[in-house]
Design a protein around this motif. Sequence first.
Motif, short mmCIF file in Angstrom:
data_model
loop_
_atom_site.label_atom_id
_atom_site.label_comp_id
_atom_site.label_asym_id
_atom_site.label_seq_id
_atom_site.Cartn_x
_atom_site.Cartn_y
_atom_site.Cartn_z
N ASP A 16 18.50 0.91 -3.87
CA ASP A 16 19.74 1.13 -4.61
C ASP A 16 20.91 0.36 -3.99
O ASP A 16 21.71 -0.24 -4.71
N ARG A 19 20.39 -3.37 -4.69
CA ARG A 19 20.73 -3.66 -6.10
C ARG A 19 22.24 -3.70 -6.30
O ARG A 19 22.78 -4.62 -6.92
N ALA A 20 22.93 -2.70 -5.79
CA ALA A 20 24.39 -2.63 -5.94
C ALA A 20 25.07 -3.84 -5.31
O ALA A 20 25.99 -4.42 -5.89
N ASN A 21 24.60 -4.23 -4.13
CA ASN A 21 25.20 -5.37 -3.43
C ASN A 21 24.96 -6.67 -4.20
O ASN A 21 25.85 -7.51 -4.31
N GLU A 23 24.30 -7.01 -7.50
CA GLU A 23 25.06 -6.99 -8.76
C GLU A 23 26.55 -7.17 -8.52
O GLU A 23 27.24 -7.80 -9.33
N LYS A 24 27.04 -6.66 -7.40
CA LYS A 24 28.46 -6.83 -7.04
C LYS A 24 28.80 -8.31 -6.88
O LYS A 24 29.91 -8.73 -7.16
N TRP A 29 19.70 -7.91 -11.10
CA TRP A 29 18.59 -7.26 -10.39
C TRP A 29 17.44 -7.18 -11.38
O TRP A 29 17.32 -6.23 -12.15
#
Length: 152
Positions: A16, A19-21, A23-24, A29
Amino acid sequence: MGQHDHHEHQGDSLADAARANLEKSGEKWTDTRAAIFDALADFSRPASAYDIAELVSAARGKRVAPNSVYRILDLFVANNLAMRVESANAYLANSHPGCEHDCIFLVCDRCGEATHVDDDSLSQQVRKVASGEGFKSIRPVIEVRGICQKCN
């Protein structure tokens, strides 16, 4: 600055955070990227693109080319989701995506394990030496080869 602490992720929390990093940073992803990251995170030692391609191919039931894995691993390194152990041409999942700093690896010549150490004061000194020589340093690579405590 010296050594510092950060939140270490594992399992679903690690995926998670990765993925967040990613997409940021404006990247997607995808299922393939997720499969490669999950395979990389499953290794306790640095893994080659061939190791990862073999694992993902077996899980998917169709061949995944190592050159595709290399491209994704390069993206992961560029976005701080993975770390490259240069001397072994292998990769480790970054257990703290988003925490940017230079990595120091202690690489065991017997078992192949690579211990990741954070010491910003050492890497800053390396950058200072490079700068003093007129070299614009992008990313110091610091690896110490030897025998780990378990193998000693």
